[in-house]
Design an enzyme around this catalytic site. Structure first.
Site, PDB file in Angstrom:
ATOM      1  N   PRO A  11       0.841  -1.198   0.000  1.00  0.00           N
ATOM      2  CA  PRO A  11       0.000   0.000   0.000  1.00  0.00           C
ATOM      3  C   PRO A  11       0.874   1.245   0.000  1.00  0.00           C
ATOM      4  CG  PRO A  11       0.034  -1.012   2.188  1.00  0.00           C
ATOM      5  CD  PRO A  11       0.791  -1.934   1.269  1.00  0.00           C
ATOM      6  N   CYS A  95       1.576   3.129  10.033  1.00  0.00           N
ATOM      7  CA  CYS A  95       1.887   4.411   9.385  1.00  0.00           C
ATOM      8  C   CYS A  95       2.392   5.424  10.414  1.00  0.00           C
ATOM      9  CB  CYS A  95       0.656   4.963   8.661  1.00  0.00           C
ATOM     10  SG  CYS A  95       1.001   6.569   7.914  1.00  0.00           S
TER      11      CYS A  95
HETATM   12  C1  LIG Z   1       4.940   7.192  -0.284  1.00  0.00           C
HETATM   13  C2  LIG Z   1       4.615   6.046   0.626  1.00  0.00           C
HETATM   14  C3  LIG Z   1       3.298   5.800   0.992  1.00  0.00           C
HETATM   15  C4  LIG Z   1       2.983   4.745   1.842  1.00  0.00           C
HETATM   16  N1  LIG Z   1       1.681   4.516   2.163  1.00  0.00           N
HETATM   17  C5  LIG Z   1       1.367   3.464   2.973  1.00  0.00           C
HETATM   18  C6  LIG Z   1       0.002   3.188   3.275  1.00  0.00           C
HETATM   19  O1  LIG Z   1      -0.928   3.857   2.815  1.00  0.00           O
HETATM   20  N2  LIG Z   1      -0.243   2.138   4.097  1.00  0.00           N
HETATM   21  C7  LIG Z   1       0.770   1.348   4.620  1.00  0.00           C
HETATM   22  O2  LIG Z   1       0.495   0.401   5.356  1.00  0.00           O
HETATM   23  N3  LIG Z   1       2.054   1.589   4.323  1.00  0.00           N
HETATM   24  C8  LIG Z   1       2.370   2.615   3.511  1.00  0.00           C
HETATM   25  N4  LIG Z   1       3.673   2.832   3.182  1.00  0.00           N
HETATM   26  C9  LIG Z   1       4.693   1.867   3.616  1.00  0.00           C
HETATM   27  C10 LIG Z   1       4.914   0.814   2.508  1.00  0.00           C
HETATM   28  O3  LIG Z   1       3.754   0.038   2.293  1.00  0.00           O
HETATM   29  C11 LIG Z   1       6.087  -0.123   2.826  1.00  0.00           C
HETATM   30  O4  LIG Z   1       5.766  -0.959   3.909  1.00  0.00           O
HETATM   31  C12 LIG Z   1       7.368   0.646   3.131  1.00  0.00           C
HETATM   32  O5  LIG Z   1       7.564   1.709   2.220  1.00  0.00           O
HETATM   33  C13 LIG Z   1       8.596  -0.284   3.087  1.00  0.00           C
HETATM   34  O6  LIG Z   1       8.700  -0.899   1.842  1.00  0.00           O
HETATM   35  P1  LIG Z   1       9.645  -0.352   0.626  1.00  0.00           P
HETATM   36  O7  LIG Z   1      11.034  -0.189   1.198  1.00  0.00           O
HETATM   37  O8  LIG Z   1       9.534  -1.469  -0.386  1.00  0.00           O
HETATM   38  O9  LIG Z   1       9.070   0.941   0.167  1.00  0.00           O
HETATM   39  C14 LIG Z   1       4.010   3.897   2.360  1.00  0.00           C
HETATM   40  C15 LIG Z   1       5.335   4.159   1.995  1.00  0.00           C
HETATM   41  C16 LIG Z   1       5.642   5.210   1.137  1.00  0.00           C
HETATM   42  C17 LIG Z   1       7.082   5.445   0.758  1.00  0.00           C
END
Ligand SMILES: Cc1cc2nc3c(=O)[nH]c(=O)nc-3n(C[C@H](O)[C@H](O)[C@H](O)COP(=O)(O)O)c2cc1C
Length: 317
Positions: A11, A95
């Protein structure tokens, strides 16, 4: 749903909308999670929340994420989501953004395990809501609650727990602690899905091979690279490295634009498209000039021309 170690689009608020979920699914994402949607917003009929929830025919089963702090409101919102077409509800307990935390939702729940448990209990009340929990490892390094949350989620029949193994205090900097997550997953009585810093196929495969992990989620690594799901699957299933040629990239970028225009109309669609185009152009020859140029263009037709120029035979290897 979690038997085949799914590779999932995480997400991403403001980004994992219907167009992006559809695009990632066409490149092999096994599942995709919606942007977080306010439970209160859904229950009180907020138009924007209802729009965020809208399902996409190509995104099945549909996994919608809700945030909130009141167990009954969350249950009611989950019910609305199921009636609207969601098949599985994820509850955001990770979050760290101030706007969310100050309402007692998201990562604030890491500091209130009793309330987090009450939410899970309420969702598990008959008739049970099919739900998952997405969390972080704790509020800060002194308060790691991951194992406690895993136990609570298993006791209250969550379908899975997803963890980005960082503390809330780290916000979006620092590295995910995959060892901490792997250790916690070994003793878990429900599927554990890992999220964090998976930005290339090799890292994805390493994460998938970690004992006790039932799947992985990719967030930032998909931005400007929705084809990463196919890159991972080619390596995983066929043992070969694959990457899209410039023509497939160009077509995908144009398709993304069409999806955004259909979803939001010309004006709002352009705002989203520019954001994605900045990621798509990263690393390409002429990217800096392209990005600069982007903000002077005010129609999809002009943007399409600029993209075609960027990918013209002479421009990219
Ligand atoms: C721009 C952005 C928006 C995000 N929005 C959500 C969200 O709406 N809900 C959620 O559970 N995590 C959210 N996250 C966290 C991501 O789902 C993910 O767990 C986190 O970025 C780590 O993974 P990554 O290193 O692959 O980005 C968000 C992260 C980013 C960078």
């Amino acid at each position: 749903m979690f038997t085949q170690k799914p590779i999932i689009l995480a997400p991403l608020a403001g980004l994992s909308d219907r167009p992006f979920r559809r695009l990632c699914r066409t490149f092999g994402a096994d599942l995709a999670v919606s942007e977080m949607i306010s439970a209160k917003g859904l229950v009180y009929g907020d138009r924007k929340s209802r729009i965020l929830l809208a399902p996409d025919v190509s995104d099945k089963p549909y996994w919608a994420q809700i945030f909130g702090s009141d167990p009954e409101i969350i249950r009611e919102a989950a019910q609305i989501a199921l009636e609207t077409g969601a098949d599985l509800i994820d509850i955001n307990m990770g979050c760290p953004v101030r706007k969310v935390v100050k309402t007692g939702a998201g990562a604030a729940l890491l500091k209130e395990p009793e309330l987090a448990q009450a939410i899970m209990r309420t969702l598990n009340r008959a008739p049970a809501i099919p739900y998952t929990v997405k969390t972080r490892s704790g509020w800060d390094a002194q308060e790691i609650v991951l194992e406690q949350f895993i136990k609570m989620a298993a006791n209250h029949n969550a379908k899975a727990l997803i963890c980005h193994p960082c503390t809330a205090k780290m916000m979006f900097s620092g590295r995910a602690d995959w060892q901490q997550l792997t250790d916690a997953a070994q003793n878990a009585n429900l599927p554990i899905i890992g999220s964090g810093d998976i930005n290339d196929p090799q890292t994805a495969i390493k994460a998938l091979s970690r004992p006790g992990l039932a799947g992985i989620m990719l967030g930032r690594g998909t931005l400007g690279r929705p084809w990463i799901f196919r890159e991972i699957k080619e390596l995983l299933q066929n043992g070969r490295e694959w990457s899209p040629d410039p023509e497939l990239k160009r077509k995908t970028i144009l398709k993304h634009g069409n999806l955004l225009r259909d979803e939001y109309g010309e004006k709002t669609g352009l705002l989203f498209y520019r954001k994605h185009l900045a990621w798509y152009s990263k690393g390409l020859t002429g990217a800096a000039a392209f990005r600069h140029h982007l903000f002077t263009l005010n129609s999809f037709a002009e943007l399409e021309n600029a993209i075609n120029d960027l990918f013209s035979d002479s421009a990219q290897p």
